[in-house]
Write an enzyme that holds these catalytic residues in place. Structure first.
Site, PDB file in Angstrom:
ATOM      1  N   HIS A   1      52.538-118.278 -18.208  1.00 49.72           N
ATOM      2  CA  HIS A   1      51.992-119.243 -17.251  1.00 49.72           C
ATOM      3  C   HIS A   1      52.593-119.026 -15.857  1.00 49.72           C
ATOM      4  O   HIS A   1      53.795-118.867 -15.733  1.00 49.72           O
ATOM      5  CB  HIS A   1      52.308-120.668 -17.736  1.00 49.72           C
ATOM      6  CG  HIS A   1      51.422-121.704 -17.147  1.00 49.72           C
ATOM      7  ND1 HIS A   1      51.508-122.112 -15.837  1.00 49.72           N
ATOM      8  CD2 HIS A   1      50.406-122.414 -17.686  1.00 49.72           C
ATOM      9  CE1 HIS A   1      50.588-123.043 -15.612  1.00 49.72           C
ATOM     10  NE2 HIS A   1      49.900-123.243 -16.714  1.00 49.72           N
TER      11      HIS A   1
ATOM     12  N   GLY B   1      62.773-130.221   2.607  1.00 47.49           N
ATOM     13  CA  GLY B   1      63.834-129.350   2.115  1.00 47.49           C
ATOM     14  C   GLY B   1      63.986-128.055   2.898  1.00 47.49           C
ATOM     15  O   GLY B   1      63.330-127.845   3.918  1.00 47.49           O
TER      16      GLY B   1
ATOM     17  N   HIS C   1      65.303-122.261  -3.388  1.00 51.48           N
ATOM     18  CA  HIS C   1      66.539-122.542  -4.134  1.00 51.48           C
ATOM     19  C   HIS C   1      66.786-121.305  -5.001  1.00 51.48           C
ATOM     20  O   HIS C   1      65.861-120.805  -5.643  1.00 51.48           O
ATOM     21  CB  HIS C   1      66.324-123.785  -4.992  1.00 51.48           C
ATOM     22  CG  HIS C   1      67.529-124.234  -5.758  1.00 51.48           C
ATOM     23  ND1 HIS C   1      68.002-123.555  -6.865  1.00 51.48           N
ATOM     24  CD2 HIS C   1      68.370-125.283  -5.578  1.00 51.48           C
ATOM     25  CE1 HIS C   1      69.066-124.184  -7.329  1.00 51.48           C
ATOM     26  NE2 HIS C   1      69.304-125.233  -6.561  1.00 51.48           N
TER      27      HIS C   1
END
Lengths: 305, 305
Positions: free
Chosen positions: B81, B162, B167
């Protein structure tokens, strides 16, 4: 939470003040809710839909009787709809957190109380019936108020509760428990009344059709069409889609098509979602586990799973 | 009572202990309910279905992030996926006593908090989207985690909240608000995969079909049949019955019939009752006023009407 539905049918559909006063009696009972009510002038009859727990419904039904018996005298009542009593029929229907047995017990408790307090004879019907010959409402009501004294005096027609002869102005009442009933009509693209009557005859139990269908053919003269008017008395065993498809095919036999159908009043969601399952050919579906609203209703809002 | 649904998709479907730990985080939050969760090993992805009010869901989603970020490193993650983040997608869906605007506001509040607390960049999507080019999940996710640093540095791809770069282990997240999505499959009575692919192409928006349908054709090799697999993203505007009937007619074009259909996971009752209305040709129906459960849910249990 226990939710039982109760649908008292009262023999007054013309005097608005009487109907409103009976509705007001329900609203005064804490825990009982009046979901819907409507009066039909040509039937001279009103239908009230209540919901609540057993205790609240008992209080509400007794309050309705008090108002109805004070205002209605069947000796001077006429209307198209057959009737036996001022409060004619009172069915209790299990909806949520309750069983048919609970509703049978409630019907008997209410019947006993009404007979004692108001002196109205009571026949139990459907699931609460004490006698297979007195299960169907039509059988109990045959002869109506005018024939009631003679009927009550004949063999097999002593009431389940109350006096052995009719209440002078209020006749008798039929009280019981049953599955939710769906009032369902199919309108046909024709003015030929014989087509509606033949189809009604083909699908109703009494003339060889489906077990849980009552049906009749009517003309809707203002629209120049005809209608197959039905009561579906157990949508789990005789589902709407099967009735609809049968009417559709029977109509084709006469070169007639379905114009539209209509649901009168309330219908349980499960009766409709079963139609979606059928027409969409849905395999392996669980209404309890897969319909969002059911899932939200079922489990308590705790964190224990 | 306000009920919002939230369906976080997390990039872990193989390590049962990690999935269980994330589920446990939800169960610890008072007022948040975990309706369902399932892990798919080949997708290496888990889908959690939560329900509750805005405050409870915010707490629950933050707790899920904390567990997921501690356990998942996308640098060593693979699965069928597509994914952009350790917590990949978080949609909020209005169910009862709430609006789409409430869900948009909640999505933005949660997004801000996650960016601040965990340093994960957030893209808003669907109804919460800040930019028409970033409305669709597929557009935001294109390039996946591996292409994210380059994508974020390119014009038009600064995140809504952000840091301006991914990240290191958790990538980015897509958070937003949308209508309930229905995962719906139709299985065809044939093994010819090209039939499923042609029908999928005919009905999906991206190639000219219905506005709110995503679709692909798949083989179910073990059963020797093929499937049109769909997401219906707005069942009010593109209803199930219209999709079903179109697939049925397109299949006839190839001499193929529908074997069955299936609903995967949860479905709102209204999506199914609309199918009953369609197939039964019900005229003048009001789901709010006529479906018993809706009637019971709506009004409070008071006597004031």
């Amino acid at each position: 939470m226990q939710i039982i539905e109760c649908i008292p049918n009262v023999s007054e559909g013309r005097r608005g003040d009487v109907v409103e006063s009976i509705a007001a009696a329900v609203r005064e009972v804490p825990g009982a809710r009046l979901l819907d009510y409507s009066a039909d002038a040509s039937h001279n009859r009103s239908v009230f839909t209540l919901a609540g727990d057993a205790a609240a419904l008992k209080t509400a039904v007794l309050a309705m009787y008090e108002r109805a018996l004070a205002a209605i005298d069947l000796r001077s009542h006429s209307g198209e709809h057959p009737r036996l009593g001022a409060v004619d029929v009172v069915p209790f229907v299990p909806i949520e957190g309750t069983t048919m047995n609970d509703c049978v017990a409630l019907a008997k408790e209410v019947a006993q109380e009404i007979a004692t307090r108001f002196g109205v004879p009571i026949y139990l019907y459907e699931e609460a019936s004490s006698n297979p010959a007195r299960r169907n409402l039509e059988d109990i009501r045959r002869g109506e108020f005018e024939g009631l004294a003679a009927k009550m005096a004949s063999a097999g027609w002593a009431p389940d509760y109350g006096p052995a002869s009719p209440h002078p102005s209020a006749g008798a009442s039929v009280i019981g428990a049953r599955m939710p009933l769906i009032a369902y009509n199919i309108n046909l693209n024709t003015s030929r009344i014989e087509v509606a009557k033949k189809i009604a005859s083909a699908i109703r139990q009494s003339s060889g059709g489906f077990r849980f269908v009552k049906a009749a053919g009517f003309e809707l003269k203002d629209r120049g069409i005809v209608q197959v008017s039905m009561n579906l008395t157990n949508y789990e065993k005789t589902p709407i889609f099967r009735v609809f498809e049968t009417v559709k095919h029977e109509a084709e036999r006469y070169g007639v098509s379905i114009l539209e159908s209509e649901i009168v009043g309330l219908v349980p969601a499960a009766a409709l979602t079963a139609c979606a399952e059928y027409y969409l050919q849905i395999a392996g579906f669980s209404a309890d586990a897969q319909i969002l609203e059911n899932k939200l209703r079922q489990a308590p809002w705790t964190n224990a799973e």
